[in-house]
Design an enzyme around this catalytic site. Structure first.
Site, short mmCIF file in Angstrom:
data_model
loop_
_atom_site.label_atom_id
_atom_site.label_comp_id
_atom_site.label_asym_id
_atom_site.label_seq_id
_atom_site.Cartn_x
_atom_site.Cartn_y
_atom_site.Cartn_z
N HIS A 95 -25.55 -29.73 2.28
CA HIS A 95 -24.52 -29.80 1.24
C HIS A 95 -24.74 -28.76 0.14
O HIS A 95 -23.93 -28.61 -0.75
CB HIS A 95 -24.50 -31.21 0.64
CG HIS A 95 -23.33 -31.49 -0.23
ND1 HIS A 95 -23.44 -31.67 -1.60
CD2 HIS A 95 -22.01 -31.62 0.06
CE1 HIS A 95 -22.24 -31.91 -2.10
NE2 HIS A 95 -21.35 -31.88 -1.12
N TYR A 105 -10.59 -26.52 -7.93
CA TYR A 105 -11.80 -27.14 -8.48
C TYR A 105 -12.36 -26.28 -9.61
O TYR A 105 -12.25 -25.06 -9.61
CB TYR A 105 -12.90 -27.23 -7.41
CG TYR A 105 -12.67 -28.18 -6.28
CD1 TYR A 105 -11.40 -28.66 -5.96
CD2 TYR A 105 -13.72 -28.60 -5.49
CE1 TYR A 105 -11.20 -29.53 -4.91
CE2 TYR A 105 -13.54 -29.47 -4.42
CZ TYR A 105 -12.27 -29.92 -4.13
OH TYR A 105 -12.09 -30.78 -3.08
N ARG A 160 -16.91 -37.77 -13.14
CA ARG A 160 -15.48 -37.75 -12.89
C ARG A 160 -15.00 -38.84 -11.93
O ARG A 160 -14.00 -39.50 -12.14
CB ARG A 160 -15.10 -36.36 -12.35
CG ARG A 160 -13.61 -36.14 -12.12
CD ARG A 160 -13.25 -36.17 -10.64
NE ARG A 160 -14.13 -35.30 -9.87
CZ ARG A 160 -14.32 -35.43 -8.57
NH1 ARG A 160 -13.72 -36.40 -7.89
NH2 ARG A 160 -15.11 -34.61 -7.91
N HIS A 197 -15.79 -30.56 -10.87
CA HIS A 197 -16.66 -30.62 -9.70
C HIS A 197 -18.07 -30.11 -9.96
O HIS A 197 -18.94 -30.27 -9.11
CB HIS A 197 -16.02 -29.82 -8.56
CG HIS A 197 -16.62 -30.07 -7.22
ND1 HIS A 197 -17.43 -29.16 -6.59
CD2 HIS A 197 -16.55 -31.15 -6.39
CE1 HIS A 197 -17.82 -29.65 -5.42
NE2 HIS A 197 -17.30 -30.85 -5.26
#
Length: 252
Positions: free
Chosen positions: A4, A37, A133, A158
């Site tokens: 990730h 984003y 968020r 983000h």
């Protein structure tokens, strides 16, 4: 293990010597999400960081093993333990009467161990601000030292930012990891320290803008409503507009 982290490593020959350029981002290198984003990305020629980014690629390509990092904070090896250490440092400073605060900006904050650690920190006097968020398992009405908000606006918030007072010698990090079990324990994630004083100031300024929002910020003070802040101010303060104006001004 899912990868990730968001990394680019460029190795260039300069005067016959290898030189590394690294890019560590909080979001994907994707032309579609880049339009929707808001993320942060560090491009650096710091050679020690470059060598450690190379270690992450080696970790991805090879059989799972323990690799030592002096600068990067890498999941699933060190993110949980390192951020726990940094929070504990603020707890001890608060107990000793020293300045102690933590600012966090995340997508989600749901890991129960970190929730309890942040509660402990707030109870001993650490001033904590969290902008989460998407989801937050911590509500701020339980302690005056704790403020938790979530901002939903035109662009998807983000970026992940971690700032620790460290007795007035703040430590700054950005990276791909939220404080969730999957990010901490079952994914390859990378957070990078920010050493440049000018960029540190930008990060702090952007987070300060986040916590002044009275237009799009929701209050995580209850588990039922998550209402928008209703401050009845004459002037509305909208984070994404103010951040845009701030960044435009400093880059003129």
């Amino acid at each position: 293990i899912k990868v990730h982290s968001k990394l680019i490593l460029i190795r260039a020959k300069e005067n016959g010597v290898n030189f590394y350029y690294s890019n560590i981002s909080t979001g994907n290198f994707n032309e579609k999400t880049a339009q929707l984003y808001s993320d942060l990305s560090l491009l650096t020629g710091n050679q020690e960081i470059g060598l450690e980014v190379g270690k992450v690629f080696y970790l991805i390509e090879s059989a799972y093993q323990i690799i030592k990092f002096d600068h990067l904070i890498v999941s699933p090896l060190y993110t949980r333990s390192r951020f726990m250490e940094l929070i504990e440092n603020e707890i001890q400073n608060a107990k000793n009467g020293l300045p102690a605060w933590i600012d966090l900006k995340l997508n989600s904050f749901t890991d129960s161990t970190f929730v309890e650690k942040i509660k402990e920190a707030a109870q001993v006097g650490v001033k904590i601000r969290i902008s989460a968020r998407a989801s937050c398992s911590l509500v701020s009405h339980t302690n005056e030292n704790l403020k938790t908000i979530g901002i939903v606006d035109k662009f998807l918030e983000h970026s992940r930012v971690f700032i620790f007072c460290n007795n007035q010698k703040p430590l700054y990090f950005i990276g791909s990891s939220d404080l969730m079990i999957r990010n901490l324990d079952t994914r390859i994630e990378v957070c990078v320290p920010i050493y440049c004083k000018e960029i540190q100031k930008e990060l702090q300024d952007v987070l300060d803008i986040q916590f002044r929002d009275n237009s799009k910020a929701r209050d995580w003070s209850t588990m039922e409503n998550n209402n928008l802040f209703n401050l009845q101010d004459d002037v509305k303060y909208r984070t994404q507009e103010e951040t845009y104006n701030y960044l435009k001004q400093i880059n003129l």
